[in-house]
Design a protein around this motif. Structure first.
Motif, PDB file in Angstrom:
ATOM      1  N   ALA A 210     -36.644   0.104  46.544  1.00  0.00           N
ATOM      2  CA  ALA A 210     -37.329   1.083  47.391  1.00  0.00           C
ATOM      3  C   ALA A 210     -38.456   1.762  46.617  1.00  0.00           C
ATOM      4  O   ALA A 210     -39.544   1.961  47.158  1.00  0.00           O
ATOM      5  N   ARG A 211     -38.214   2.097  45.369  1.00  0.00           N
ATOM      6  CA  ARG A 211     -39.275   2.715  44.559  1.00  0.00           C
ATOM      7  C   ARG A 211     -40.475   1.772  44.416  1.00  0.00           C
ATOM      8  O   ARG A 211     -41.617   2.207  44.437  1.00  0.00           O
ATOM      9  N   ARG A 212     -40.213   0.483  44.264  1.00  0.00           N
ATOM     10  CA  ARG A 212     -41.288  -0.504  44.125  1.00  0.00           C
ATOM     11  C   ARG A 212     -42.058  -0.672  45.439  1.00  0.00           C
ATOM     12  O   ARG A 212     -43.276  -0.812  45.442  1.00  0.00           O
ATOM     13  N   LYS A 213     -41.349  -0.639  46.563  1.00  0.00           N
ATOM     14  CA  LYS A 213     -41.979  -0.862  47.871  1.00  0.00           C
ATOM     15  C   LYS A 213     -42.755   0.362  48.361  1.00  0.00           C
ATOM     16  O   LYS A 213     -43.782   0.222  49.020  1.00  0.00           O
ATOM     17  N   LEU A 214     -42.245   1.555  48.072  1.00  0.00           N
ATOM     18  CA  LEU A 214     -42.835   2.778  48.606  1.00  0.00           C
ATOM     19  C   LEU A 214     -44.218   3.090  48.043  1.00  0.00           C
ATOM     20  O   LEU A 214     -44.514   2.756  46.887  1.00  0.00           O
ATOM     21  N   LEU A 215     -45.014   3.784  48.848  1.00  0.00           N
ATOM     22  CA  LEU A 215     -46.232   4.395  48.334  1.00  0.00           C
ATOM     23  C   LEU A 215     -45.833   5.271  47.151  1.00  0.00           C
ATOM     24  O   LEU A 215     -44.801   5.943  47.188  1.00  0.00           O
ATOM     25  N   ALA A 216     -46.612   5.267  46.092  1.00  0.00           N
ATOM     26  CA  ALA A 216     -46.251   5.973  44.861  1.00  0.00           C
ATOM     27  C   ALA A 216     -45.894   7.435  45.102  1.00  0.00           C
ATOM     28  O   ALA A 216     -44.914   7.941  44.531  1.00  0.00           O
ATOM     29  N   ALA A 217     -46.636   8.120  45.939  1.00  0.00           N
ATOM     30  CA  ALA A 217     -46.392   9.545  46.163  1.00  0.00           C
ATOM     31  C   ALA A 217     -45.059   9.816  46.847  1.00  0.00           C
ATOM     32  O   ALA A 217     -44.518  10.920  46.745  1.00  0.00           O
TER      33      ALA A 217
END
Length: 150
Positions: free
Chosen positions: A130-137
């Motif tokens: 999820a961290r990799r897929k999500l927009l950084a912010a």
């Protein structure tokens, strides 16, 4: 500008999974890692943020959220927009995704308007993915959820 959204989570075989949404439309069509988001939308004037988050989640997934809701706080996007989020436990089959459409001129400067879904797909991801897929912010929402859960 402010938005509000919900992060649905489930515990599948004891492991935490998060439901993320991939934005629809031609701009996002070929983007994957770093492009996904939690279902969210803009607050209307005077609207309660949690009520807006619930409304947007249902409009973008076709699934009515039910609490209790865990406050995940707020993040600021590069654009300056602030996103406030809550998490809730639930289950949803991404194959049943139903969402609103938006209209945009496509191709650019063609004079032709086309409709696209706000979200073109949804999926379940473990926290690392999820961290990799999500927009950084929006990645801090995953950390905050993990801190809140036993």
């Amino acid at each position: 500008m402010r938005s509000a959204g919900l992060l649905m989570f489930r515990r599948a075989a004891g492991a935490l999974e998060l439901l993320l949404a991939h934005p629809g439309g031609p701009f996002w069509a070929r983007k994957d890692d770093g492009a996904w988001t939690l279902p969210k939308g803009e607050l209307q004037d005077g609207e309660d943020a949690l009520a807006a988050a619930c409304r947007e989640f249902e409009e973008e997934t076709g699934c009515a959220p039910t609490g209790p809701f865990l406050d995940l706080g707020e993040v600021r996007l590069k654009s300056g927009k602030r996103v406030q989020a809550w998490a809730f436990e639930g289950d949803f089959d991404p194959a049943h995704l139903r969402c609103n459409l938006f209209e945009v001129e496509w191709p650019p400067r063609s004079g032709r308007l086309r409709q696209f879904p706000e979200i073109d797909r949804a999926g379940w991801f473990d926290p690392q993915a999820a961290r990799r897929k999500l927009l950084a912010a929006q990645q801090p929402f995953v950390d905050r959820l993990e801190q809140l859960l036993p």
